[in-house]
Design an enzyme around this catalytic site. Structure first.
Site, PDB file in Angstrom:
ATOM      1  N   GLU A 222      -7.010   0.570  -3.391  1.00 58.81           N
ATOM      2  CA  GLU A 222      -8.044   0.603  -2.407  1.00 58.81           C
ATOM      3  C   GLU A 222      -9.355   1.124  -3.010  1.00 58.81           C
ATOM      4  OE1 GLU A 222      -5.401   4.012  -0.395  1.00 58.81           O
ATOM      5  OE2 GLU A 222      -7.167   3.555   0.768  1.00 58.81           O
TER       6      GLU A 222
ATOM      7  N   HIS B 240     -10.828   0.587   1.523  1.00 59.85           N
ATOM      8  CA  HIS B 240     -10.701   1.686   2.467  1.00 59.85           C
ATOM      9  C   HIS B 240     -12.027   1.742   3.213  1.00 59.85           C
ATOM     10  CE1 HIS B 240      -9.313   5.838   3.732  1.00 59.85           C
ATOM     11  NE2 HIS B 240     -10.520   5.710   4.243  1.00 59.85           N
TER      12      HIS B 240
ATOM     13  N   HIS C 264       2.561  14.300   1.303  1.00 62.12           N
ATOM     14  CA  HIS C 264       2.061  15.628   0.913  1.00 62.12           C
ATOM     15  C   HIS C 264       3.178  16.611   1.255  1.00 62.12           C
ATOM     16  CE1 HIS C 264      -2.059  14.202   0.301  1.00 62.12           C
ATOM     17  NE2 HIS C 264      -1.936  13.525   1.434  1.00 62.12           N
TER      18      HIS C 264
ATOM     19  N   ASP D 256       0.904   2.562   3.650  1.00 66.78           N
ATOM     20  CA  ASP D 256       0.031   3.664   3.223  1.00 66.78           C
ATOM     21  C   ASP D 256       0.885   4.934   3.094  1.00 66.78           C
ATOM     22  OD1 ASP D 256      -3.074   5.292   4.281  1.00 66.78           O
ATOM     23  OD2 ASP D 256      -2.100   5.049   2.322  1.00 66.78           O
TER      24      ASP D 256
ATOM     25  N   PHE E 184       2.691   6.611  -4.746  1.00 68.91           N
ATOM     26  CA  PHE E 184       3.876   7.269  -5.283  1.00 68.91           C
ATOM     27  C   PHE E 184       3.521   8.471  -6.156  1.00 68.91           C
ATOM     28  CE2 PHE E 184       7.343   3.705  -4.821  1.00 68.91           C
ATOM     29  CZ  PHE E 184       7.307   3.897  -3.452  1.00 68.91           C
ATOM     30  N   ARG E 185       2.219   8.747  -6.241  1.00 70.77           N
ATOM     31  CA  ARG E 185       1.718  10.040  -6.671  1.00 70.77           C
ATOM     32  C   ARG E 185       1.863  10.380  -8.164  1.00 70.77           C
ATOM     33  NH1 ARG E 185      -1.486  10.338  -2.477  1.00 70.77           N
ATOM     34  NH2 ARG E 185      -0.686  11.355  -0.586  1.00 70.77           N
TER      35      ARG E 185
ATOM     36  N   HIS F  43      -5.312  -0.476   5.851  1.00 71.57           N
ATOM     37  CA  HIS F  43      -5.030   0.394   7.009  1.00 71.57           C
ATOM     38  C   HIS F  43      -6.098   0.299   8.110  1.00 71.57           C
ATOM     39  CE1 HIS F  43      -7.716   2.865   4.678  1.00 71.57           C
ATOM     40  NE2 HIS F  43      -6.808   3.424   3.921  1.00 71.57           N
TER      41      HIS F  43
ATOM     42  N   HIS G 291       0.843  -1.214   0.000  1.00 67.62           N
ATOM     43  CA  HIS G 291       0.000   0.000   0.000  1.00 67.62           C
ATOM     44  C   HIS G 291       0.869   1.252   0.000  1.00 67.62           C
ATOM     45  CE1 HIS G 291      -3.951   1.899   1.741  1.00 67.62           C
ATOM     46  NE2 HIS G 291      -3.276   2.779   1.030  1.00 67.62           N
TER      47      HIS G 291
HETATM   48  N1  LIG Z   1      -4.433   7.628   4.041  1.00 68.82           N
HETATM   49  C1  LIG Z   1      -4.559   8.899   3.776  1.00 68.82           C
HETATM   50  O1  LIG Z   1      -4.853   9.685   4.668  1.00 68.82           O
HETATM   51  N2  LIG Z   1      -4.374   9.364   2.529  1.00 68.82           N
HETATM   52  C2  LIG Z   1      -4.089   8.567   1.343  1.00 68.82           C
HETATM   53  C3  LIG Z   1      -5.340   7.962   0.770  1.00 68.82           C
HETATM   54  C4  LIG Z   1      -5.886   6.832   1.610  1.00 68.82           C
HETATM   55  O2  LIG Z   1      -5.165   5.845   1.835  1.00 68.82           O
HETATM   56  O3  LIG Z   1      -7.009   6.964   2.072  1.00 68.82           O
HETATM   57  C5  LIG Z   1      -3.476   9.476   0.288  1.00 68.82           C
HETATM   58  O4  LIG Z   1      -3.346   9.012  -0.869  1.00 68.82           O
HETATM   59  O5  LIG Z   1      -3.132  10.621   0.626  1.00 68.82           O
HETATM   60 ZN   LIG Z   2      -7.143   4.656   2.309  1.00 67.57          ZN
HETATM   61 ZN   LIG Z   3      -3.824   4.702   0.939  1.00 70.27          ZN
END
Ligand SMILES: NC(=O)N[C@@H](CC(=O)O)C(=O)O
Ligand SMILES: [Zn+2]
Ligand SMILES: [Zn+2]
EC number: 3.5.2.3
Length: 429
Positions: free
Chosen positions: A137, A171, A294, A290, A56-57, A222, A53
């Site tokens: 997810e 999720h 950011h 996860d 990598f954006r 998660h 999980h």
């Molecule tokens: N877990 C988070 O708070 N954020 C994750 C998305 C997700 O896993 O819900 C994300 O991609 O920023």
């Molecule tokens: Zn999630």
């Molecule tokens: Zn996630």
């Protein structure tokens, strides 16, 4: 052939591990013939972590992380396979989006899987025609990327994935159980007060009920509460816990502020301990990070405006190994949580164990080299970590299919070198 000599494996056996020129583990034994790659006396050798999980954006949010930077961070943290989630831009919900991400993933230093996603515009025909790792997810509530779907579409997606014998990762939060009264608050714990534990427990119950009706393989992403874990476990679904829900709680929120905001949110210290117990006793199947970076600028906002998510791909195994060194988790449990169980759940017969015939995805650690976690030492583009100041045991060496991808010359500072061929899609191996 190269040999890592005298390593202590997760189960305590001291063995030589011989690596074939084809990148497989050729033999595990004693006094094996071959050229010594490393004398691993007194060191632990584990299968590389398979992180089911990560975010990598790319495509779409390359300013937060890239496949190159995220996968380097993974390698330096002992993660040799990563699985990318679909909430990118475009979301990975059709063939073209999958192909775009697969092209970008060529930058990955470690092996990878690419998950398909579900929204109202998803194209299952094209998506299931691609080498998907899993479906998910699948968001039962909005999170980063606002991909929340309704129960009717969820059931359709679960049926479709099950026809394709693809695992569905969920999720599990139900927004109708969020505590709207928390919106009057703006203290750091407001987010945890808002996205309640009940919202997770209800969503898990909904997801596993659909899973049982359909005969699906449901995996709860998660999981952050003992209630959610126990419900999933009772229904035969598999569960995943993230490091932040193992090592951080609402008590850390005053210090973390929005850098401790994620979905699902941090829970009470009591729930954190209950989740940790379930990870230690084997109720929980896997740990996945996860990894959700950011930028500092994006996080520098109010608790209601900052994005949700924290990085974790480089610090997860080190944190778990430090717990093993303290005797709070067994090394075998760490191996199962981060590699062997992941390979079983997601059908990766070549990975996840140090056995002849499997890929030589290996992590070598010196159990005495515990050091502080500092964002400045990490290799992700994300220049902060919620684990700043905690301690972990970082890898000396990480190997993917027999290629060294990371070597730490300076265990104290994590200064090292990256090498090796590019990672491959595990579904193409
Ligand atoms: N877990 C988070 O708070 N954020 C994750 C998305 C997700 O896993 O819900 C994300 O991609 O920023
Ligand atoms: Zn999630
Ligand atoms: Zn996630």
């Amino acid at each position: 052939m190269r040999v890592i000599r005298n390593a202590t494996l997760a189960d305590g056996r001291v063995r030589d591990v011989r690596i074939g020129d084809d990148g497989h583990i050729d033999a595990v034994g004693t006094d094996l013939a071959g050229e010594t790659l490393r004398d691993a006396t007194g060191k632990r050798l584990l299968p590389g972590m398979i992180d089911a999980h990560v975010h990598f954006r790319q495509p779409g949010y390359g300013h937060k992380e890239t496949w190159a930077s995220g996968s380097r961070s993974a390698a330096a943290g002992g993660v040799t396979t990563v699985v990318d989630q679909p909430n990118t831009d475009p979301p990975t919900v059709d063939g073209a989006a999958f192909d775009e991400k697969a092209t970008l993933a060529r930058d990955s230093l470690v092996d990878f899987g690419i998950n398909g996603g579900v929204t109202g515009d998803w194209d299952p025909e094209a998506l299931f025609d691609r080498p998907l790792f899993a479906l998910g997810e699948v968001f039962l509530a909005d999170s980063t990327g606002d991909m929340g779907i309704d129960p009717e579409l969820f059931e359709r997606a679960v049926r479709r994935a099950t026809e394709e014998e693809v695992v569905v990762t969920v999720h599990a939060e139900d927004a109708s159980y969020f505590d709207e009264s928390a919106r009057e608050r703006d203290d750091p714990e407001a987010w945890s007060a808002y996205r309640t534990a009940k919202a997770e427990a209800v969503a898990v119950a909904q997801a596993v009920e659909v899973g049982e009706d359909v005969g699906a393989s449901i995996h709860i992403a998660h999981a952050s509460t003992p209630e959610g874990i126990d419900q999933a476990n009772a229904a035969g679904a598999t569960t995943e816990v993230s490091p932040h829900h193992l090592f951080l709680s609402r008590e850390d929120q005053p210090d973390l502020g929005t850098f401790g905001r994620m979905n699902p949110p941090l829970r009470s210290e009591e729930r954190r301990l209950a989740v940790f117990d379930r990870v230690a006793d084997g109720t929980v199947d896997i740990v996945a990070t996860d990894h959700a970076p950011h930028t500092r600028e994006e996080k520098d906002a109010g608790i209601w405006d900052a994005p949700s998510g924290v990085p974790g791909v480089e610090t997860a195994l080190p944190l778990l190994l430090a717990e093993a060194e303290r005797g709070r988790l067994s090394y075998e449990r760490v191996r199962d949580l981060t590699a062997a169980n992941v390979a079983d759940i997601f059908s990766l017969p070549r990975k996840g164990r140090i056995e002849a015939g499997r890929d030589a995805d290996l992590v070598l650690v010196d159990p005495s080299a515990e050091r502080e976690i500092r964002a400045s030492d990490l290799h992700t583009n994300c220049d902060w970590t919620p684990f700043e100041g905690m301690t972990g045991i970082f890898p000396e060496l990480s190997m993917v299919r027999g290629s060294v991808v990371w070597e730490s010359d300076d265990p104290e500072r994590g200064v090292g070198r990256f090498f090796g061929e590019q990672g491959k899609n595990v579904r193409d191996l």
